[in-house]
Design an enzyme around this catalytic site. Structure first.
Site, PDB file in Angstrom:
ATOM      1  N   HIS A  76      -4.476  -5.207 -12.483  1.00  0.00           N
ATOM      2  CA  HIS A  76      -3.495  -4.835 -11.364  1.00  0.00           C
ATOM      3  C   HIS A  76      -4.536  -4.532 -10.088  1.00  0.00           C
ATOM      4  CE1 HIS A  76       0.005  -4.928  -9.244  1.00  0.00           C
ATOM      5  NE2 HIS A  76       0.434  -3.812  -9.468  1.00  0.00           N
ATOM      6  N   ARG A  77      -5.635  -4.134 -10.287  1.00  0.00           N
ATOM      7  CA  ARG A  77      -6.619  -3.802  -9.318  1.00  0.00           C
ATOM      8  C   ARG A  77      -7.142  -5.310  -8.546  1.00  0.00           C
ATOM      9  NH1 ARG A  77     -11.517  -1.228 -12.456  1.00  0.00           N
ATOM     10  NH2 ARG A  77     -10.998  -3.026 -13.709  1.00  0.00           N
TER      11      ARG A  77
END
Length: 489
Positions: A460-461
């Site tokens: 998700h980064r």
């Protein structure tokens, strides 16, 4: 020169020495294997960068080494060392001269014995205090008697053993009683052991006697790493005792029953470390989606016999690889790596797909390189060969490097949907379970369809939820209309 452990693969920082293939004094040729190293991916040999003589071994079996760590000290001389027969003529020009050192050295051991009374027999050495008094100042035997009478008589008796010729050999003097009192105090109370409370607590938890641990800091102070190193050394020594090879482990009795303790295998230890790091450092998002693969199953059934005639097995894994590459081209952020150190995203213009393979030792992920440049027949042949050699631990190190995305298919095990863990430095992985016959409402009626639930995990980064969902939907679209992919639809 010192031979260091070279770079092995992305994400591999080192491994455990399975076997040392050379010994000190051996002459090795360039490319000859020095050690065999087990990483979390494979067991690989480490070759010599050049020819020479092994002057010193800097590692041993069971050691954990990291990239850049010295393995052996290699003398780069090109010629092998001379044998003993070749060196003897240089030492003496005649046989008599060669034999002379042996004859001259023979009486040497007898000199210390000649200085003692010849008439005294070993049996007459009973009063050990007399011998001690001759070798030490008077006050030391007195202190020893004050400390403990039993030690004063028993210890010298151990130092008065005759040698093989019957002559009394010189023996070291008895340690002062003050030293023995300190050792007894250390063993009983632990007060004299230089270790902080945290290390003492760790030693109690691991069942370690701190009096047996050698401290590495100034003054012999014991650290936590010293205790752990002692446990590793003890485990190696007790792993396969003589006459007990092949035992399943140590068995203990508890109030509930028996327990068996086994040493954690090297590969499993590395898998545990990597998965912990991945799960801790990567913010995972797991996107689930159902795919109707009824038409894909019919396609597989239709063409599988033709693949078999060409020596290949058409599996669903081959189809998953093709579908993944199609989606990765549309969403390149899932075919990238994140470099937080330099603040960069590294997009890959090649598509190397790792495939999780179960082995007796643990999960290993070989890589099918350049999947986008290969047809299904090539992928099927390569995938079957890779999986077979991986299970036998014969896969090459080059075949474990460079993956940009991973597919884990557990459908063959009958497993349902699961949440896979991303293998860093990748940012995505596809998890596939078993398709199930499910009633689906179509055209006003329920019909049986093969429904496969997929799970895409992404970092998700780098990957937002919307892009992750679109990527998953694209894989579903390809699996539901596989022929449409080749038509560009």
């Amino acid at each position: 020169m010192k031979v260091e452990l070279p770079f092995l693969a992305d994400g591999v920082e080192g491994g455990d020495v399975v076997q040392v293939l050379v010994k000190e004094g051996d002459h090795v040729a360039e490319g000859q294997s020095l050690i065999e190293l087990e990483t979390e991916k494979a067991t690989v040999p480490v070759p010599a960068p050049s020819g020479g003589t092994v002057m010193k071994l800097l590692v041993r079996q069971g050691d954990h080494v990291k990239v850049g760590q010295a393995l052996v000290d290699l003398d780069g001389g090109g010629s092998p060392p001379k044998t003993a027969e070749q060196e003897q003529p240089a030492a003496a020009s005649t046989p008599q001269q060669i034999a002379q050192p042996a004859t001259s050295k023979a009486p040497a051991p007898a000199k210390p014995a000649e200085q003692k009374p010849v008439e005294r027999k070993p049996a007459e050495q009973k009063p050990a205090e007399q011998k001690t008094a001759e070798q030490k100042p008077p006050e030391e035997p007195v202190e020893q008697k004050d400390a403990t009478s039993s030690q004063a008589t028993a210890e010298p008796a151990l130092h008065s053993q005759p040698n093989s010729d019957g002559a009394q050999a010189p023996q070291p003097s008895v340690a002062p009683a003050s030293v023995k009192r300190e050792a007894v105090q250390s063993a009983s109370s632990g007060a004299a052991i230089p270790a902080p409370p945290s290390v003492r607590r760790l030693a109690r938890e691991l069942g370690v006697d701190l009096t047996q641990v050698k401290g590495s800091e100034a003054g012999g102070r014991i650290t936590a790493e010293d205790v752990k190193a002692h446990v590793r050394e003890r485990s190696r020594g007790a792993a396969a005792p003589a006459g007990h090879a092949g035992l399943p482990g140590k068995v203990f009795s508890t109030m509930y029953g028996t327990e068996r303790r086994e040493t954690l295998p090297s590969l499993r230890r590395k898998i545990a470390s990597n998965m912990t790091q991945a799960w801790t450092n990567i913010p995972h998002v797991h996107q689930f989606q159902d795919a109707d693969i009824t038409d894909l199953m019919q396609l597989h059934k239709r063409y599988a016999p033709q693949f078999k005639k060409k020596g290949a097995t058409l599996t669903l894994s081959s189809l998953f690889l093709k579908a993944s590459v199609h989606a990765l081209k549309l969403y390149p952020q899932l075919n990238a790596t994140l470099d937080l150190t330099n603040g960069e995203v590294i997009y890959k213009d090649y598509y190397n797909i790792g495939v999780a393979v179960e082995t007796p030792a643990g999960l290993i992920v070989p890589v099918v390189h350049h999947v986008d440049q290969k047809d299904l027949l090539q992928i099927s042949l390569e995938l079957a060969d890779l999986a077979e050699r991986t299970r036998k631990r014969e896969v090459k190190l080059e075949e474990l490097r460079g993956a940009t995305f991973t597919v884990s298919n557990m459908g063959g095990l009958g497993a349902g949907p699961f949440t896979p863990i991303i293998y860093p430095p990748q940012v995505g992985i596809l998890g596939v379970g078993k398709a199930r016959m499910t009633p689906v409402y179509r055209d006003g009626q329920l019909v049986p369809r093969h429904i496969l639930r997929l799970c895409v995990a992404y970092d998700h980064r780098l990957v937002d939820g919307a892009d992750g969902a679109r990527f998953t939907n694209e894989i579903v679209k390809v699996l539901e209309d596989f022929q449409g992919m080749f038509l560009g639809l």
